[in-house]
Design an enzyme around this catalytic site. Structure first.
Site, PDB file in Angstrom:
ATOM      1  N   HIS A 185       0.807  -1.213   0.000  1.00  0.00           N
ATOM      2  CA  HIS A 185       0.000   0.000   0.000  1.00  0.00           C
ATOM      3  C   HIS A 185       0.848   1.276   0.000  1.00  0.00           C
ATOM      4  O   HIS A 185       1.960   1.315   0.526  1.00  0.00           O
ATOM      5  CB  HIS A 185      -0.911   0.019   1.239  1.00  0.00           C
ATOM      6  N   HIS A 210      11.977  -0.941 -13.172  1.00  0.00           N
ATOM      7  CA  HIS A 210      11.698  -2.369 -13.357  1.00  0.00           C
ATOM      8  C   HIS A 210      11.743  -3.054 -11.995  1.00  0.00           C
ATOM      9  O   HIS A 210      12.785  -3.067 -11.332  1.00  0.00           O
ATOM     10  CB  HIS A 210      12.755  -2.965 -14.300  1.00  0.00           C
TER      11      HIS A 210
END
Length: 208
Positions: free
Chosen positions: A137, A146
């Site tokens: 979150h 990446h």
């Protein structure tokens, strides 16, 4: 009864391993891969999908298709994106990915199979969130970064542009990672990383 959404027609830039995975996501999402663009003249088709030209041929197709850069290398992806800012970019999200409420995912980003992205996370453009990565979150991941397979990014982490987080890495909660940081596979980051560079180990440390 809702009308079915028309399928999107997508051109993939890059016809190697990452591009093949992107093609599979597009197909499983109900959209259509029209072809690849790749500078390797030996590549003619991938899984019966034609290679229709080189990367410079983008302009020939720009008004007809969506595009996604199917290249894992951050710097190559960055160069192509900067040279072609006005394309209609496709965001590829595998049907098995779990996307929480309030999540924003930027144009041109790829989210692979088995990924979990939890609530109120913001992911930039042209990122890769690779197979079975967990992004918790309130995370911010800036463009062209990446996140490799089986990585865990804990809550409220901020990761800069053009970073590469290696396979199986862990970043604990509330960490800040600067632009252009490379985290080695299997590393664990427990402190802010405020300089670009390569970091390895448990805990991760910068190497020359």
């Amino acid at each position: 009864m809702k009308k079915p959404m028309p399928e999107k027609k997508v051109m993939i830039i890059g016809a190697s391993g990452h591009g093949k995975v992107i093609a599979d996501i597009i197909h499983q999402s109900g959209d259509q891969v029209m072809g690849f663009l790749d500078d390797d003249p030996t590549k003619k088709e991938i899984h019966q999908i034609p290679v229709l030209g080189k990367i410079k041929d983008i302009q020939k197709y720009k008004d007809d298709f969506y595009f996604i850069i199917g290249i894992g290398d951050n710097q190559i992806r960055k160069k192509i994106a900067e040279n072609n800012p006005a394309l209609n970019y496709y965001t590829a999200i595998h049907p098995t990915a779990v996307i929480g409420e309030g999540v924003h995912i930027g144009n041109g980003t790829a989210v692979m199979a088995g990924v979990v992205i939890n609530v109120d996370t913001d992911i930039g453009e042209h990122c890769i969130i690779n197979t079975s990565a967990v992004v918790e979150h309130d995370v911010t991941i800036q463009s062209l970064t990446h996140i490799s397979p089986n990585t865990t990014i804990c809550g409220s982490v901020k990761i800069g542009k053009s970073c590469h987080v290696g396979a199986g890495s862990t970043v604990i909660n509330n960490i800040y990672i600067y632009d252009d940081v490379i985290l080695g596979a299997g590393s664990t980051t427990i402190n802010n990383l405020i300089q670009p560079g390569i970091y390895i180990g448990i805990p991760s440390r910068r190497i020359k």
